[in-house]
Design a protein around this motif. Structure first.
Motif, PDB file in Angstrom:
ATOM      1  N   LEU A 168      88.168   8.721  10.067  1.00 18.72           N
ATOM      2  CA  LEU A 168      87.356   8.986   9.048  1.00 18.72           C
ATOM      3  C   LEU A 168      86.261   8.256   8.490  1.00 18.72           C
ATOM      4  N   TRP A 169      86.229   7.092   8.940  1.00 26.68           N
ATOM      5  CA  TRP A 169      85.112   6.032   8.587  1.00 26.68           C
ATOM      6  C   TRP A 169      83.827   6.443   9.364  1.00 26.68           C
ATOM      7  N   GLU A 170      83.924   7.049  10.392  1.00 25.36           N
ATOM      8  CA  GLU A 170      82.915   7.671  11.125  1.00 25.36           C
ATOM      9  C   GLU A 170      82.544   8.897  10.626  1.00 25.36           C
ATOM     10  N   THR A 171      83.698   9.968  10.470  1.00 25.46           N
ATOM     11  CA  THR A 171      83.496  11.202  10.071  1.00 25.46           C
ATOM     12  C   THR A 171      82.860  11.203   8.565  1.00 25.46           C
ATOM     13  N   LEU A 172      83.136  10.414   7.614  1.00 21.17           N
ATOM     14  CA  LEU A 172      82.572  10.502   6.262  1.00 21.17           C
ATOM     15  C   LEU A 172      81.155  10.054   6.501  1.00 21.17           C
ATOM     16  N   THR A 173      80.959   9.170   7.138  1.00 23.96           N
ATOM     17  CA  THR A 173      79.474   8.575   7.268  1.00 23.96           C
ATOM     18  C   THR A 173      78.713   9.776   7.609  1.00 23.96           C
ATOM     19  N   ALA A 174      79.302  10.704   8.366  1.00 25.96           N
ATOM     20  CA  ALA A 174      78.415  11.830   9.128  1.00 25.96           C
ATOM     21  C   ALA A 174      78.330  12.972   8.069  1.00 25.96           C
ATOM     22  N   THR A 175      79.497  13.167   7.143  1.00 25.40           N
ATOM     23  CA  THR A 175      79.596  14.401   6.455  1.00 25.40           C
ATOM     24  C   THR A 175      78.912  14.164   5.264  1.00 25.40           C
ATOM     25  N   ALA A 176      78.718  13.007   4.746  1.00 25.82           N
ATOM     26  CA  ALA A 176      77.855  12.699   3.436  1.00 25.82           C
ATOM     27  C   ALA A 176      76.671  12.985   3.951  1.00 25.82           C
ATOM     28  N   LEU A 177      76.175  12.486   5.140  1.00 26.76           N
ATOM     29  CA  LEU A 177      74.582  12.470   5.392  1.00 26.76           C
ATOM     30  C   LEU A 177      74.230  13.972   5.986  1.00 26.76           C
ATOM     31  N   LEU A 178      75.368  14.743   6.249  1.00 28.50           N
ATOM     32  CA  LEU A 178      74.908  16.090   6.515  1.00 28.50           C
ATOM     33  C   LEU A 178      74.338  16.883   5.030  1.00 28.50           C
ATOM     34  N   GLN A 179      75.141  16.331   4.034  1.00 24.18           N
ATOM     35  CA  GLN A 179      74.664  16.679   2.710  1.00 24.18           C
ATOM     36  C   GLN A 179      73.185  16.598   1.859  1.00 24.18           C
ATOM     37  N   VAL A 180      72.598  15.547   2.808  1.00 22.77           N
ATOM     38  CA  VAL A 180      71.274  15.219   2.651  1.00 22.77           C
ATOM     39  C   VAL A 180      70.275  15.480   3.644  1.00 22.77           C
ATOM     40  N   GLY A 181      70.623  16.255   4.671  1.00 25.12           N
ATOM     41  CA  GLY A 181      69.700  16.823   5.602  1.00 25.12           C
ATOM     42  C   GLY A 181      69.731  16.242   7.010  1.00 25.12           C
ATOM     43  N   ALA A 182      70.548  15.588   7.418  1.00 30.98           N
ATOM     44  CA  ALA A 182      70.665  15.237   8.746  1.00 30.98           C
ATOM     45  C   ALA A 182      70.834  16.300   9.686  1.00 30.98           C
ATOM     46  N   SER A 183      69.877  16.318  10.652  1.00 32.14           N
ATOM     47  CA  SER A 183      69.839  17.084  11.709  1.00 32.14           C
ATOM     48  C   SER A 183      70.576  16.872  13.045  1.00 32.14           C
ATOM     49  N   ILE A 184      70.456  15.592  13.457  1.00 37.55           N
ATOM     50  CA  ILE A 184      71.084  15.271  14.612  1.00 37.55           C
ATOM     51  C   ILE A 184      72.126  13.814  14.457  1.00 37.55           C
ATOM     52  N   LEU A 185      73.483  13.907  14.597  1.00 38.87           N
ATOM     53  CA  LEU A 185      74.121  12.939  14.378  1.00 38.87           C
ATOM     54  C   LEU A 185      74.579  12.287  15.730  1.00 38.87           C
ATOM     55  N   VAL A 186      74.380  10.903  15.816  1.00 31.37           N
ATOM     56  CA  VAL A 186      74.762  10.438  16.947  1.00 31.37           C
ATOM     57  C   VAL A 186      76.207   9.670  16.744  1.00 31.37           C
ATOM     58  N   MET A 187      77.141  10.266  17.448  1.00 27.75           N
ATOM     59  CA  MET A 187      78.297   9.982  17.216  1.00 27.75           C
ATOM     60  C   MET A 187      79.146   9.275  18.317  1.00 27.75           C
ATOM     61  N   ARG A 188      80.219   8.654  18.091  1.00 26.47           N
ATOM     62  CA  ARG A 188      81.122   7.945  19.547  1.00 26.47           C
ATOM     63  C   ARG A 188      82.586   8.262  19.299  1.00 26.47           C
ATOM     64  N   ASN A 189      83.323   8.396  18.298  1.00 27.81           N
ATOM     65  CA  ASN A 189      84.421   8.623  18.350  1.00 27.81           C
ATOM     66  C   ASN A 189      84.773  10.148  18.286  1.00 27.81           C
ATOM     67  N   PRO A 190      85.487  10.791  19.552  1.00 30.50           N
ATOM     68  CA  PRO A 190      85.851  12.062  19.779  1.00 30.50           C
ATOM     69  C   PRO A 190      86.528  12.764  18.762  1.00 30.50           C
ATOM     70  N   ALA A 191      87.691  11.755  17.931  1.00 29.91           N
ATOM     71  CA  ALA A 191      88.406  12.432  16.893  1.00 29.91           C
ATOM     72  C   ALA A 191      87.350  12.585  15.842  1.00 29.91           C
ATOM     73  N   ALA A 192      86.437  11.819  15.618  1.00 32.15           N
ATOM     74  CA  ALA A 192      85.588  12.089  14.564  1.00 32.15           C
ATOM     75  C   ALA A 192      84.628  13.204  14.699  1.00 32.15           C
ATOM     76  N   VAL A 193      83.984  13.488  16.027  1.00 30.57           N
ATOM     77  CA  VAL A 193      83.436  14.490  16.419  1.00 30.57           C
ATOM     78  C   VAL A 193      83.969  15.643  16.188  1.00 30.57           C
ATOM     79  N   LYS A 194      85.071  15.793  16.170  1.00 31.69           N
ATOM     80  CA  LYS A 194      85.769  17.190  16.259  1.00 31.69           C
ATOM     81  C   LYS A 194      85.992  17.397  14.599  1.00 31.69           C
ATOM     82  N   LEU A 195      86.188  16.567  13.828  1.00 31.13           N
ATOM     83  CA  LEU A 195      86.369  16.661  12.479  1.00 31.13           C
ATOM     84  C   LEU A 195      84.917  17.153  11.803  1.00 31.13           C
ATOM     85  N   VAL A 196      84.002  16.458  12.327  1.00 29.67           N
ATOM     86  CA  VAL A 196      82.486  16.848  11.953  1.00 29.67           C
ATOM     87  C   VAL A 196      82.080  18.073  12.363  1.00 29.67           C
TER      88      VAL A 196
END
Ligand code: B12
Ligand code: SF4
Lengths: 442, 323
Positions: free
Chosen positions: B282-310
């Protein structure tokens, strides 16, 4: 908010009698506009004028208080960079009255235990939302009392049945729960119940047009302690509704929507649910009801809430004075860092974990991180030397060794020269401090 | 009574950038990825159109990464083989793009030659059909050599390459121009530096639709709020027709989120923080989902479980609301 002196003056009696303590109505109006004095000091102001002034001066989103210190709403901007967000989303965990008593107790215990400490901050879960899914008024009332007895936290009491609320609410009214939900069908009775018990109430309608109608009708009953639920239960619709409500309240001062808003998550899988919740915490939910309640699930969400609601103008800071960690003595190591709270507590946590009593000196950097401060010229060797020599540590330890953050290794020569202390370059990340400290031979 | 809702009509939109090239376009990708193009605040379908959904690029490094076991275990035995690792990201975890980080080039580490680095990139290209993002080892002089070699060896593939920074943007921009790639322009959480850098790169002759902004984020609990607000301002700027802020944004979510202690420490070490298995994801997931709310287009991620949630979160938000 803030009315001008002239706007206020127009509503005053213009007798210039001076009984309010200022010589003229205009002077009195100016004083009020500047936030000095109270309208009540004028004995002649009419009820109509009072009402007009109150409503014009009211904030765009009403503050609704309930439970154990929970405050909803009273926000003034759409974007946190415009000023700041003031009242962090109140987060509550769903408890159902169809569960067994044992399950309910376990859940309440779990929620009570959701207390976290990280980087010098304390987070906790705000409360419990008890939901009447049994359809049985007596059972609901019983569960509400049971939960109320088992927690001090804020309570939300939710049913779509008038009888269930009538049975469950009065016995716990002293806890000042938020109750709901009043709908098109039952709002008269439920708002009457809320008014009688002096409790805030959720108005729920399907969509914004229906919600507007419902608010107007409910206000006509002479009550204004409302929280809104636009009824949407899909993330993309909830996001749209939360945004519409906030925009109309802030940009148009649209009164029917000038109340806090509650959101409900819908995802069943807890991690998906937390991701969904993060959307509502970011975008405008005043209160949020969710099911997930495990520590590892909740800490990330509470951290996000804390981050979004910090004041963008003022980083959280610690006192730039000498701090002692543990039972220090004259041989204790001395670390220097910055007074940015996040930086300081990252270091303090690791120094503590090293189990070696130590001193930490956070140098005043206006609350910025090590590299930000360094890049901005706020972490210069002269300044650090000054802080070191004047913080009192000179008399407390007999050695003359100071440990600096690995990221600013370049300043070590200069700092040594300015302070006369031997400079030891520590690890870059604070996570390296424990093993570093153990290998240290001063 | 019907309520008159506020629907912003923005004068402009976020610029579109195309990554990758198919055979007809001179590359070898199965398909391209287009990012940007939106004329609304994130996911507010009522005032515009989500033209291109946000995408996830999964991180692949050329040496076995020092990540925590909870993440590494999900990849099995591919972490010493960038090509196999990349393939797994695409086939099993649904990555839209692969982000190759050439850490092995670090002069203080393995000090791999630019040619060796280019070979790694070619291997990954051969293994997957999605477009690639390639960055160096964050040592500017070395990266200039490495990226020049990579850009040349992959000419026509229309990669996204980085990092161009305020005091080191020329050689990478030149490499991108000569070999027809796109550039990541990175600025330290600062709107003015961000604009300035885009101007400098553009003045060299690289078109604006070949630039992606990396605003440098902070992870959850460690400065995400600064990134959140800088990105929100940049998005508003783009919609208000500030051309030098109009590029899509890329966020190094996996890297920043996983630096946090909260993403790595076990429940035994911090009983009050709960299970790492959930907390770390969730630490990685929420970093991503919060930034999606302000316009992120490309999320560079590493944890497959977080990728799935996002991926789920993005799907929920791009779904068009019923009228
Ligand atoms: C958030 C941020 C900001 C925020 C400020 C946040 C704040 N309150 O400090 C804002 C947006 C305002 C900002 C501004 C600037 N920033 Co800035 N910022 C960052 C960012 C993204 C995160 C910093 C952070 O909060 N880190 C978390 C804290 C906890 O880290 P820390 O203080 O370093 O502490 C760690 C270690 O140092 C160690 N540690 C700390 N103390 C000690 C002590 C000892 C003894 C030991 C052993 C270890 C130790 O423990 C901690 C945990 O590991 C970084 C990039 C990044 N991702 O790191 C850039 C960064 C620090 N910023 C940078 C720059 C250049 C700037 C600006 C000068 C430029 C600009 N953007 O305009 C301005 C300066 C503003 C000013 N005049 O004050 C650069 C610095 C470059 C350099 N190497 O010198 C960075 C590295 C970005 C980059 N790569 O270019 N920034
Ligand atoms: S008491 Fe009222 S009427 Fe008299 S001067 Fe003050 S404001 Fe005017």
């Amino acid at each position: 908010m803030g009315l001008t002196g002239l706007e206020i003056y127009k509503q005053l009696p213009k007798k210039n009698c001076g009984e309010c303590g200022t010589p003229t109505c205009l002077a009195f109006a100016m004083a009020l506009a500047a936030g000095k004095g109270a309208l009540d000091s004028c004995p002649y102001v009419s009820d109509a004028a009072r009402e007009a002034l109150d409503s014009a001066a009211a904030p765009p989103i009403k503050a609704i208080k309930f439970g154990n210190g929970s405050v909803l709403g009273d926000e003034t901007v759409l974007f946190r960079h415009d000023k700041t967000f003031y009242h962090p989303t109140t987060i509550l965990v769903h408890v159902s009255d169809v569960w067994s008593d044992a399950d309910i107790s376990a859940k309440v215990e779990e929620v009570n235990g959701l207390e976290f400490d990280r980087v010098g901050l304390h987070y906790s879960m705000d409360g419990i939302a008890i939901v009447n899914e049994s359809g049985d008024a007596a059972r609901f009332a019983e569960v509400v009392q049971k939960v109320a007895a088992a927690t001090e936290k804020s309570l939300v009491i939710l049913s779509d049945k008038v009888e269930a609320l009538q049975a469950a609410v009065p016995p716990v009214a002293a806890r000042k729960p938020l109750i709901g939900s009043a709908t098109e069908e039952n709002y008269e009775t439920i708002v009457a119940l809320a008014k009688e018990q002096a409790l805030p109430v959720i108005l729920k309608a399907n969509g914004l047009d229906a919600l507007n109608d419902l608010v107007e009708k409910a206000q006509a009953l002479g009550y204004k302690e409302f929280v809104l639920d636009p009824g949407s239960r899909k993330p993309v619709e909830t996001l749209a509704n939360l945004t519409h409500l906030r925009r109309l309240a802030i940009k148009k001062k649209f009164r029917p929507f000038g109340y806090p808003v509650v959101a409900f998550t819908t995802k069943n899988e807890p991690l998906d649910e937390i991701a969904e919740a993060s959307v509502y915490v970011s975008k405008y939910a005043s209160a949020l009801v969710l099911k997930a309640s495990k520590k590892g699930q909740v800490l990330p969400l509470l951290t996000l809430r804390q981050n979004i609601y910090t004041d963008p103008q003022k980083p959280i800071q610690v006192e730039p004075t000498l701090h002692a960690v543990g039972d220090v003595n004259e041989n204790s190591p001395v670390y220097v860092t910055t007074n940015f709270s996040l930086t300081y507590y990252s270091v303090e946590g690791e120094v503590e974990a090293s189990k070696i009593p130590s001193y930490i000196l956070p140098v005043e950097t206006d609350g910025t991180s090590v590299l930000t401060a360094y890049a901005a010229g706020k972490y210069e060797p002269e300044k650090i030397a000054d802080a070191l020599l004047n913080c009192g540590v000179v008399d407390k330890v007999k050695h003359r060794n100071v440990i600096i953050p690995g990221y600013v290794a370049v300043i070590s020569g200069k700092l040594q020269e300015k302070s006369g202390w031997k400079v030891i370059v520590g690890p870059r990340e604070s996570s390296g401090i424990v093993s570093f400290a153990r290998s240290l031979s001063l | 009574m019907p309520v008159t809702l506020i629907k912003e009509r923005f004068p402009s939109k976020v610029g579109e950038v195309t990554l990758g090239a198919t055979a007809e376009q001179g590359g070898t990708r199965d398909s391209v990825v287009v990012v940007g193009g939106d004329n609304l605040l994130p996911f507010l379908h009522f005032e515009g159109k989500v033209v291109n959904r946000p995408v996830i690029a999964m991180e692949v490094t050329d040496i076995v990464p020092p990540w925590n076991e909870a993440i590494k275990a999900q990849f099995g035995d591919v972490l010493d083989n960038p090509a196999a690792w990349a393939k797994k990201c695409v086939d099993e975890f649904g990555a839209d793009l692969i982000y190759v980080k050439l850490i092995g080039a670090d002069p203080e580490g393995l000090n791999r030659s630019p040619e060796d680095c280019a070979r790694v990139v070619k291997d990954v290209l051969a293994a997957v059909g999605v477009p690639l993002i390639v960055v160096g080892c964050e040592t500017p002089e070395k990266d200039n050599e490495v990226m020049a070699a990579v850009a040349e060896a992959t000419a026509g593939e229309n990669l996204l390459i980085g990092l161009a920074e305020q005091d080191n943007y020329k050689s990478i921009t030149a490499a991108a121009m000569v070999h027809k790639h796109n550039v990541i322009a990175r600025s330290p959480l600062d709107i003015n530096i961000c604009k300035q850098l885009n101007i400098l790169i553009n003045e060299m002759g690289l078109p604006l639709n070949k630039i992606v902004i990396d605003p440098m984020i902070g992870g959850l609990g460690f400065g995400i709020e600064y990134a959140y607000s800088i990105m929100e301002r940049a998005r508003l700027g783009a919609l208000a027709n500030d051309k030098m802020l109009s590029m899509p944004m890329i966020c190094t979510v996996g890297y920043e989120a996983n630096r946090a202690k909260e993403a790595n420490e076990s429940v035994e070490a911090f009983p009050d923080w709960g299970e790492l298995a959930e907390r770390g994801v969730l630490w990685e997931t929420l970093t991503a989902t919060a930034l999606l709310q302000v316009g992120a287009s490309i999320l560079v991620m590493r944890n497959p479980a977080a990728v799935k949630l996002v991926q789920h979160n993005i799907a929920d938000l791009v779904e068009v609301a019923e009228a």
